[in-house]
Design a protein around this motif. Structure first.
Motif, PDB file in Angstrom:
ATOM      1  N   PRO A   1       0.809  -1.227   0.000  1.00  0.00           N
ATOM      2  CA  PRO A   1       0.000   0.000   0.000  1.00  0.00           C
ATOM      3  C   PRO A   1       0.839   1.272   0.000  1.00  0.00           C
ATOM      4  O   PRO A   1       0.472   2.256  -0.653  1.00  0.00           O
ATOM      5  CB  PRO A   1      -0.804  -0.130   1.303  1.00  0.00           C
ATOM      6  CG  PRO A   1      -0.862  -1.593   1.578  1.00  0.00           C
ATOM      7  CD  PRO A   1       0.439  -2.146   1.075  1.00  0.00           C
ATOM      8  N   ALA A   2       1.961   1.249   0.722  1.00  0.00           N
ATOM      9  CA  ALA A   2       2.826   2.437   0.754  1.00  0.00           C
ATOM     10  C   ALA A   2       3.405   2.722  -0.627  1.00  0.00           C
ATOM     11  O   ALA A   2       3.485   3.874  -1.066  1.00  0.00           O
ATOM     12  CB  ALA A   2       3.940   2.248   1.779  1.00  0.00           C
ATOM     13  N   MET A   3       3.797   1.668  -1.349  1.00  0.00           N
ATOM     14  CA  MET A   3       4.340   1.842  -2.692  1.00  0.00           C
ATOM     15  C   MET A   3       3.264   2.379  -3.643  1.00  0.00           C
ATOM     16  O   MET A   3       3.533   3.263  -4.474  1.00  0.00           O
ATOM     17  CB  MET A   3       4.902   0.519  -3.201  1.00  0.00           C
ATOM     18  CG  MET A   3       5.499   0.574  -4.612  1.00  0.00           C
ATOM     19  SD  MET A   3       6.819   1.809  -4.833  1.00  0.00           S
ATOM     20  CE  MET A   3       8.058   1.224  -3.684  1.00  0.00           C
ATOM     21  N   LYS A   4       2.051   1.863  -3.538  1.00  0.00           N
ATOM     22  CA  LYS A   4       0.950   2.358  -4.385  1.00  0.00           C
ATOM     23  C   LYS A   4       0.695   3.840  -4.132  1.00  0.00           C
ATOM     24  O   LYS A   4       0.465   4.612  -5.072  1.00  0.00           O
ATOM     25  CB  LYS A   4      -0.310   1.549  -4.129  1.00  0.00           C
ATOM     26  CG  LYS A   4      -0.288   0.163  -4.749  1.00  0.00           C
ATOM     27  CD  LYS A   4      -1.630  -0.546  -4.560  1.00  0.00           C
ATOM     28  CE  LYS A   4      -1.590  -1.928  -5.219  1.00  0.00           C
ATOM     29  NZ  LYS A   4      -2.872  -2.664  -5.025  1.00  0.00           N
ATOM     30  N   LEU A   5       0.726   4.231  -2.868  1.00  0.00           N
ATOM     31  CA  LEU A   5       0.540   5.649  -2.532  1.00  0.00           C
ATOM     32  C   LEU A   5       1.669   6.477  -3.122  1.00  0.00           C
ATOM     33  O   LEU A   5       1.445   7.538  -3.719  1.00  0.00           O
ATOM     34  CB  LEU A   5       0.483   5.817  -1.015  1.00  0.00           C
ATOM     35  CG  LEU A   5       0.367   7.260  -0.502  1.00  0.00           C
ATOM     36  CD1 LEU A   5      -0.923   7.909  -1.011  1.00  0.00           C
ATOM     37  CD2 LEU A   5       0.414   7.290   1.031  1.00  0.00           C
ATOM     38  N   GLY A   6       2.890   5.989  -2.985  1.00  0.00           N
ATOM     39  CA  GLY A   6       4.031   6.703  -3.545  1.00  0.00           C
ATOM     40  C   GLY A   6       3.941   6.848  -5.052  1.00  0.00           C
ATOM     41  O   GLY A   6       4.263   7.899  -5.613  1.00  0.00           O
ATOM     42  N   GLN A   7       3.486   5.803  -5.732  1.00  0.00           N
ATOM     43  CA  GLN A   7       3.345   5.861  -7.184  1.00  0.00           C
ATOM     44  C   GLN A   7       2.246   6.835  -7.604  1.00  0.00           C
ATOM     45  O   GLN A   7       2.352   7.500  -8.637  1.00  0.00           O
ATOM     46  CB  GLN A   7       3.065   4.466  -7.729  1.00  0.00           C
ATOM     47  CG  GLN A   7       4.277   3.540  -7.645  1.00  0.00           C
ATOM     48  CD  GLN A   7       3.976   2.130  -8.071  1.00  0.00           C
ATOM     49  OE1 GLN A   7       2.860   1.628  -7.895  1.00  0.00           O
ATOM     50  NE2 GLN A   7       4.970   1.450  -8.627  1.00  0.00           N
ATOM     51  N   ALA A   8       1.204   6.931  -6.764  1.00  0.00           N
ATOM     52  CA  ALA A   8       0.097   7.846  -7.089  1.00  0.00           C
ATOM     53  C   ALA A   8       0.537   9.308  -7.042  1.00  0.00           C
ATOM     54  O   ALA A   8       0.009  10.147  -7.780  1.00  0.00           O
ATOM     55  CB  ALA A   8      -1.064   7.618  -6.127  1.00  0.00           C
TER      56      ALA A   8
END
Length: 410
Positions: free
Chosen positions: A130-137
């Protein structure tokens, strides 16, 4: 090399192992010629021979200092020195022991401890995805240093659903499914095209390398035992191999048998797991004949693929040339850098976070050599190398299995 262990290490497992390794070293210095940090820093204590002496002194009773710790920290653990050593010194095992001993004796500054704790707990945490998805967003809003660690999102594509008599296990990994999910899916599709079904044990997690190499040996070994438990039912059901498409994980899992050799509950199972483990490139001789007829469109021979062999593949696992030969037989034009193809790119697991100045200098040096080939794409075999190299170039950096998958899909 003569040794006289201090009483606290005599008769201990790590004392015996370290002494056995130290006594193989003849102090020849061949290793310094191929050590990336020695080449950059020019300090004997930032080369394998110097670090071996530092570890020897500590094990013989000398009090380690903060400088001792820093010289050991600056080692990339690329194991290039092992490829060069004429005496077979297992430097990688020795430096793990030395670092752990020094860690117990030399307190780190609070900020440094916090960063290392976040890395070893965060990268293998369920929250990493989830942290990576947020960072990519919000990637475009991130500062450059952080943006370099957050690859642009890419779809994984479909996972094959056909069953095959031949089955292999795959380790999904801790960061790869979030950072580059297409690597695992592409691996499964390529294997499927060759009549091999890829299975993933849902309970298997991080291979243990992150914690182990950050001196949390207990935490790393616990992850190894958990993986063995997750894989064992599949092994009993006849999975023919445990296939690794991240060479950093592969070299770690191949070492399970050694690291758990004194664990009565896991020694035999760990040895079996290590014996079954194969780098994906080791399957290429078997895959090529099956895949050749399925390439509807041959790769463009003018499209140069510059291949960067990760240290964990060419030095840790002593695997060289397999990717180049296999892809070459399938029509790809694959070239290694003309200079320093044996040297580390600077990624080295968490090294690029902890030692960014050295890591980025090595990255730029590596990209300079690869750029001389004027490649259409740079390929590698480890998620860390791929992400690190991509942060310094506009040329696409991909896993070699993704290129093969694309050719099959075409």
């Amino acid at each position: 090399m003569q040794t006289q262990l201090a009483p606290e290490f005599q008769g201990t497992a790590r004392g015996r192992e370290a002494e056995s390794i130290l006594r193989k070293c003849v102090h020849c210095g061949f290793c310094t010629a191929t050590c990336p940090t020695y080449q950059l820093l020019g300090d004997e204590l930032d080369g394998p021979r110097g670090r071996i002496y530092l570890i020897k002194q500590v094990l013989e009773g000398a009090t380690p200092t903060r400088k001792t710790q820093q010289h050991l920290d600056r080692c990339l653990t690329c194991r290039n020195c092992e490829s060069t050593c004429p005496s077979g010194v297992q430097y990688g095992h020795l430096v793990d022991i030395g670092r752990a001993v020094v860690e117990e004796k030399v307190p780190r500054p609070t900020g440094e401890r916090a960063v290392r704790w976040l890395l070893k707990e965060g990268l293998s945490s369920p929250l990493f995805g989830p942290a990576m998805k947020l960072g990519q967003a919000v990637r475009g809003l991130l500062p450059g240093a952080l943006q370099a660690k957050v690859p642009a999102p890419r779809p994984a594509g479909a996972w094959p659903t056909r069953a095959h008599p031949r089955q292999v296990l795959m380790l999904a990994g801790c960061v790869q499914p979030s950072m580059s999910p297409n690597i695992n899916a592409a691996t499964a599709r390529v294997l499927d095209a060759a009549g091999i079904q890829a299975l993933v044990a849902p309970e298997a997690g991080c291979c243990g390398a992150v914690k182990f190499h950050l001196n949390d040996h207990g935490g790393g070994l616990a992850q190894m035992r958990a993986n063995i438990d997750a894989w064992w039912p599949f092994v009993q059901q006849g999975a023919e191999a445990l296939v690794m498409n991240a060479s950093g994980c592969g070299v770690m899992v191949k070492d399970y048998g050694h690291l758990l050799r004194d664990d009565p509950a896991y020694a035999d199972k760990a040895a079996r797991i290590s014996a079954l483990t194969r780098d994906l490139s080791e399957l290429l001789p078997d895959l090529v004949p099956a895949l050749k007829p399925k390439l509807a469109r041959r790769p463009d021979p003018q499209r140069v693929v510059a291949y960067h062999p990760p240290c964990t593949q060419q030095h840790g696992q002593q695997l060289r040339g397999g990717v180049e030969r296999g892809l070459g037989e399938l029509g790809f034009t694959v070239q290694l850098a003309r200079n320093e193809a044996h040297l580390c790119c600077g990624s080295a697991g968490t090294y690029s976070v902890l030692e960014p100045q050295i890591a980025y200098e090595l990255r730029d040096r590596k990209l300079g050599h690869l750029g001389e080939l004027q490649p259409a794409v740079i390929a590698s075999a480890n998620i860390g190398c791929i992400t690190h190299l991509q942060s310094g170039t506009a040329t696409p950096v991909r896993h070699w299995v993704e290129l093969l998958d694309e050719a099959l899909q075409a």
